[in-house]
Design an enzyme around this catalytic site. Sequence first.
Site, PDB file in Angstrom:
ATOM      1  N   GLU A  95      10.524 -24.394   0.393  1.00 21.04           N
ATOM      2  CA  GLU A  95       9.487 -23.720  -0.370  1.00 21.04           C
ATOM      3  C   GLU A  95       8.877 -22.693   0.685  1.00 21.04           C
ATOM      4  OE1 GLU A  95       6.994 -26.944  -1.754  1.00 21.04           O
ATOM      5  OE2 GLU A  95       6.087 -27.435   0.057  1.00 21.04           O
ATOM      6  N   HIS A 137       1.969 -28.221  -2.671  1.00 23.23           N
ATOM      7  CA  HIS A 137       2.054 -28.958  -1.600  1.00 23.23           C
ATOM      8  C   HIS A 137       0.955 -28.412  -0.540  1.00 23.23           C
ATOM      9  CE1 HIS A 137       6.178 -30.059  -3.101  1.00 23.23           C
ATOM     10  NE2 HIS A 137       5.227 -31.263  -3.053  1.00 23.23           N
ATOM     11  N   MET A 156      18.225 -16.939   5.232  1.00 25.74           N
ATOM     12  CA  MET A 156      19.120 -17.871   5.028  1.00 25.74           C
ATOM     13  C   MET A 156      20.757 -17.336   4.623  1.00 25.74           C
ATOM     14  SD  MET A 156      17.529 -21.353   3.713  1.00 25.74           S
ATOM     15  CE  MET A 156      16.945 -20.668   2.330  1.00 25.74           C
ATOM     16  N   GLU A 158      21.785 -14.097   5.220  1.00 26.54           N
ATOM     17  CA  GLU A 158      21.990 -13.361   6.091  1.00 26.54           C
ATOM     18  C   GLU A 158      22.952 -14.347   7.270  1.00 26.54           C
ATOM     19  OE1 GLU A 158      18.715 -11.123   7.649  1.00 26.54           O
ATOM     20  OE2 GLU A 158      19.127  -9.754   5.928  1.00 26.54           O
ATOM     21  N   GLY A 160      24.654 -16.882   6.427  1.00 25.23           N
ATOM     22  CA  GLY A 160      25.954 -17.768   5.944  1.00 25.23           C
ATOM     23  C   GLY A 160      25.911 -18.781   5.169  1.00 25.23           C
ATOM     24  N   VAL A 163      23.157 -18.691  -0.940  1.00 28.02           N
ATOM     25  CA  VAL A 163      21.844 -18.645  -1.650  1.00 28.02           C
ATOM     26  C   VAL A 163      21.860 -18.126  -2.757  1.00 28.02           C
ATOM     27  CG1 VAL A 163      19.553 -17.670  -1.182  1.00 28.02           C
ATOM     28  CG2 VAL A 163      20.720 -18.582   0.775  1.00 28.02           C
ATOM     29  N   PRO A 164      21.501 -18.430  -4.012  1.00 29.11           N
ATOM     30  CA  PRO A 164      21.621 -17.779  -5.210  1.00 29.11           C
ATOM     31  C   PRO A 164      20.485 -16.816  -5.345  1.00 29.11           C
ATOM     32  CG  PRO A 164      20.540 -19.949  -5.560  1.00 29.11           C
ATOM     33  CD  PRO A 164      21.070 -19.932  -3.999  1.00 29.11           C
ATOM     34  N   GLU A 165      20.826 -15.958  -6.259  1.00 30.11           N
ATOM     35  CA  GLU A 165      19.873 -14.799  -6.643  1.00 30.11           C
ATOM     36  C   GLU A 165      18.410 -15.497  -7.177  1.00 30.11           C
ATOM     37  OE1 GLU A 165      20.320 -11.626  -5.641  1.00 30.11           O
ATOM     38  OE2 GLU A 165      21.927 -12.476  -4.629  1.00 30.11           O
TER      39      GLU A 165
END
Length: 185
Positions: A95, A137, A156, A158, A160, A163-165
Amino acid sequence: ATVGGIKPGCLRIGNTGGMLDNIVMSRLYRPGSVAYVSKSGGMSNELNNIIARNSDGVYEGVAIGGDRYPGSRFLDHFLRYQDDEGAKMMVLLGEVGGEDEYDLINAVKSGRITKPVVAWCVGTCASCFTTEVQFGHAGAQARGDLETAAAKNKAMKEAGFYVPESFDKLPSTISEVYTKLVEAG
């Protein structure tokens, strides 16, 4: 913050996994091969469902809590998962706020972590507000550009990670990575 952990068919700490009907629906009575770490205890229940519906299930899941200074960090658990033959792929749900994801990025870049990692940091909507936003939090507040969810997701990807859109693409991303692993044997 809510913390907890689950090792399907073996151990449950805290409220992770939810009520019995959710445990059955998420197949948490037997282990799968996907290990995860979540900043949020509540969102870990959602991860159990997402992972169960898009793979063979949860191998182990840990909710480390969203405090500014948690008792354990992403890297602690991901290093364990890397060395555990039962965990075939890993999922991170981070987050906005803090910099723990960058330690994991460095571990992937250095080759210490080689298993596939699907990752998403929630809080990308923070940029839509004109003032600083404090999410639920204690640690969920960016104190600089590197701590924004968008910056973490970009870094993340970049490095590798898968990572979803957007968060709604997380289930299909988990499914794609899991399917590739199965096809590869």
